[in-house]
Design an enzyme around this catalytic site. Structure first.
Site, PDB file in Angstrom:
ATOM      1  N   HIS A  53      -1.323   3.977   8.616  1.00 37.64           N
ATOM      2  CA  HIS A  53      -0.117   3.158   8.628  1.00 37.64           C
ATOM      3  C   HIS A  53      -0.456   1.728   9.038  1.00 37.64           C
ATOM      4  O   HIS A  53      -1.571   1.422   9.465  1.00 37.64           O
ATOM      5  CB  HIS A  53       0.920   3.764   9.574  1.00 37.64           C
ATOM      6  CG  HIS A  53       1.516   5.039   9.056  1.00 37.64           C
ATOM      7  ND1 HIS A  53       2.555   5.686   9.678  1.00 37.64           N
ATOM      8  CD2 HIS A  53       1.228   5.782   7.949  1.00 37.64           C
ATOM      9  CE1 HIS A  53       2.876   6.779   9.003  1.00 37.64           C
ATOM     10  NE2 HIS A  53       2.077   6.854   7.950  1.00 37.64           N
ATOM     11  N   GLU A  55       0.382  -0.155  11.538  1.00 42.69           N
ATOM     12  CA  GLU A  55      -0.015  -0.401  12.919  1.00 42.69           C
ATOM     13  C   GLU A  55      -1.495  -0.069  13.137  1.00 42.69           C
ATOM     14  O   GLU A  55      -2.208  -0.792  13.840  1.00 42.69           O
ATOM     15  CB  GLU A  55       0.845   0.440  13.869  1.00 42.69           C
ATOM     16  CG  GLU A  55       2.332   0.091  13.804  1.00 42.69           C
ATOM     17  CD  GLU A  55       3.111   0.947  12.824  1.00 42.69           C
ATOM     18  OE1 GLU A  55       4.274   1.261  13.109  1.00 42.69           O
ATOM     19  OE2 GLU A  55       2.536   1.314  11.760  1.00 42.69           O
ATOM     20  N   ALA A 171      25.138  -1.493 -34.196  1.00 45.33           N
ATOM     21  CA  ALA A 171      25.786  -0.200 -34.419  1.00 45.33           C
ATOM     22  C   ALA A 171      24.812   0.806 -35.032  1.00 45.33           C
ATOM     23  O   ALA A 171      24.921   2.021 -34.817  1.00 45.33           O
ATOM     24  CB  ALA A 171      27.009  -0.371 -35.311  1.00 45.33           C
ATOM     25  N   SER A 175      17.697  -2.196 -31.564  1.00 45.32           N
ATOM     26  CA  SER A 175      17.869  -2.980 -30.340  1.00 45.32           C
ATOM     27  C   SER A 175      16.633  -3.785 -29.964  1.00 45.32           C
ATOM     28  O   SER A 175      16.654  -4.516 -28.965  1.00 45.32           O
ATOM     29  CB  SER A 175      18.219  -2.048 -29.169  1.00 45.32           C
ATOM     30  OG  SER A 175      17.182  -1.110 -28.955  1.00 45.32           O
ATOM     31  N   ARG A 191       9.832  -1.499 -13.041  1.00 46.00           N
ATOM     32  CA  ARG A 191       9.217  -0.200 -13.314  1.00 46.00           C
ATOM     33  C   ARG A 191       8.129   0.111 -12.291  1.00 46.00           C
ATOM     34  O   ARG A 191       8.041   1.232 -11.780  1.00 46.00           O
ATOM     35  CB  ARG A 191       8.619  -0.183 -14.722  1.00 46.00           C
ATOM     36  CG  ARG A 191       9.626  -0.105 -15.845  1.00 46.00           C
ATOM     37  CD  ARG A 191       8.909   0.081 -17.183  1.00 46.00           C
ATOM     38  NE  ARG A 191       9.839   0.130 -18.303  1.00 46.00           N
ATOM     39  CZ  ARG A 191       9.480   0.326 -19.564  1.00 46.00           C
ATOM     40  NH1 ARG A 191       8.189   0.472 -19.859  1.00 46.00           N
ATOM     41  NH2 ARG A 191      10.378   0.363 -20.531  1.00 46.00           N
ATOM     42  N   THR A 301      26.041   5.593 -22.615  1.00 41.33           N
ATOM     43  CA  THR A 301      26.617   6.854 -22.141  1.00 41.33           C
ATOM     44  C   THR A 301      26.116   7.206 -20.755  1.00 41.33           C
ATOM     45  O   THR A 301      26.906   7.460 -19.833  1.00 41.33           O
ATOM     46  CB  THR A 301      26.294   7.995 -23.120  1.00 41.33           C
ATOM     47  OG1 THR A 301      26.842   7.688 -24.398  1.00 41.33           O
ATOM     48  CG2 THR A 301      26.905   9.305 -22.637  1.00 41.33           C
TER      49      THR A 301
END
Length: 368
Positions: A53, A55, A171, A175, A191, A301
């Protein structure tokens, strides 16, 4: 009362903690600075679960480069020192043994195994303890760990790329690409710091994405999670490549579960009454796996379902200077609102530009 020097040392500890931004899962990101008479004698950060860790790293640094100066020093740590045995011994005991005289923690540890016990152990040994210095910054650095410890689910961040009129794709489903290269590179940051990427089967079938981290050095690959109630995913889907993929489902009408398991996927069978994956149950399962942060890269959705269930902690919108029209796909599928009082209010926390695109970060909540 904290001094200007205290703020300076804690600021350094927070910068050290950021070194573990992409690597510490499931542990929190923690930094530590040791100071004696205004001289920094040691510093360290926790970088990976199972490794020392912050410390301990700071104490080792001081022992090597400033021998004899640890006793009587102050320790500035971004999270309360642990008081329990996990993969490593308690840091509180190491600080007591070292002869530190004062410990300043940015915040208390929300882990029930610690939760004030670390500071209490230090105080019982005669060490002066304080906490709350630059707490807001420490909270933001570990919002995923804190959310998991306090709510039994990960911190959920929904990323949405859209046109200025709020459309995420045509539609027809096309994309790629709404936003530019700079914005897409920034997405890699989210990510990389996430423990899991969550998407829906609609996105997988339409775009066949890999959902992995690219072009960021030393980042571990997050778990890829697909919500696929009927196991419609193809065995050749890119998101299955290399394993490290979890598929949440309800039914297996085409008997694909065994083949998917053989392909390296982990299956999570969700129980539900409406034929859909229970998102609350899924998030609780991810918390059990040690998942702190989830980035959602999905369609309207799944985005809408998470929002309706109040499971979204933050939205990250990328707006491109383009218009797609009213027939294009929206950002969130939510029930029709009958009154302006029903609208979803957001609190803006950051707005900045990437190339020609604008990134807006916002959290659900009441507007002030």
């Amino acid at each position: 009362m904290f001094t200007a020097a205290d703020h300076e040392y804690m600021s350094l500890a927070l910068r050290l903690a950021e070194q573990g931004l992409y690597t510490t899962t499931p542990n929190p990101r923690v930094g530590c600075v040791l100071v004696n008479n205004g001289q920094i004698i040691g510093q360290g950060a926790h970088l990976k679960a199972g490794e020392p860790h912050a410390e301990i790293m700071a104490l080792r640094d001081a022992e090597t480069n400033s021998p004899g100066l640890i006793e009587g020093a102050d320790a500035f740590v971004t999270l309360e020192p642990c008081s329990h045995f996990g993969r490593t011994p308690p840091c509180a005991d190491a600080l007591v043994k070292s002869g530190i005289k004062r410990v300043v923690a940015a915040m208390q540890d929300p882990n029930p195994q610690v939760a004030g016990n670390g500071l209490a152990r230090l105080a019982a040994a005669g060490i002066k303890t304080e906490h709350g210095l630059m707490q807001a910054q420490a909270l933001e650095l570990n919002e995923g760990f804190i959310t998991r410890m306090t709510t039994n689910r990960p911190f959920v961040r929904v990323k949405i790329a859209a046109s200025l009129d709020g459309r995420t794709g045509l539609a027809s489903g096309e994309s790629k690409w709404i936003t530019g290269e700079s914005a897409r590179q920034d997405v890699q940051h989210w990510r990389a710091r996430s423990c899991a990427i969550l998407t829906g089967i609609g996105t997988v079938l339409a775009d066949n994405p890999q959902m992995n981290v690219r072009s960021i050095a030393n980042a571990r690959q997050p778990l890829r999670v697909v919500v696929d109630s009927q196991l419609r995913i193809s065995l050749d889907a890119k998101i299955l490549e290399g394993g490290n993929t979890l598929i949440a489902y309800v039914a297996d009408p085409d008997n694909k579960a065994e083949a998917l398991s053989n392909a390296g996927a982990t299956l999570f069978n969700s129980t539900t009454n409406n034929g859909k994956v229970c998102l609350k149950q899924l998030l609780s399962h991810l918390a059990e796996l040690g998942i702190n942060e989830v980035t959602v890269e999905a369609g309207q959705t799944l985005n809408g379902s998470l929002s309706a269930l109040k499971l979204v902690d933050e939205f990250v919108f990328y707006y491109a200077p383009t218009l797609l029209g009213s027939d294009a796909r929206g950002m969130l599928a939510i029930p029709t609102l009958n009154s302006m009082q029903d609208r979803i209010s957001l609190n803006l926390i950051d707005v900045r530009q990437f190339g020609q695109d604008i990134r807006v970060r916002a959290k659900p909540g009441s507007q002030s």
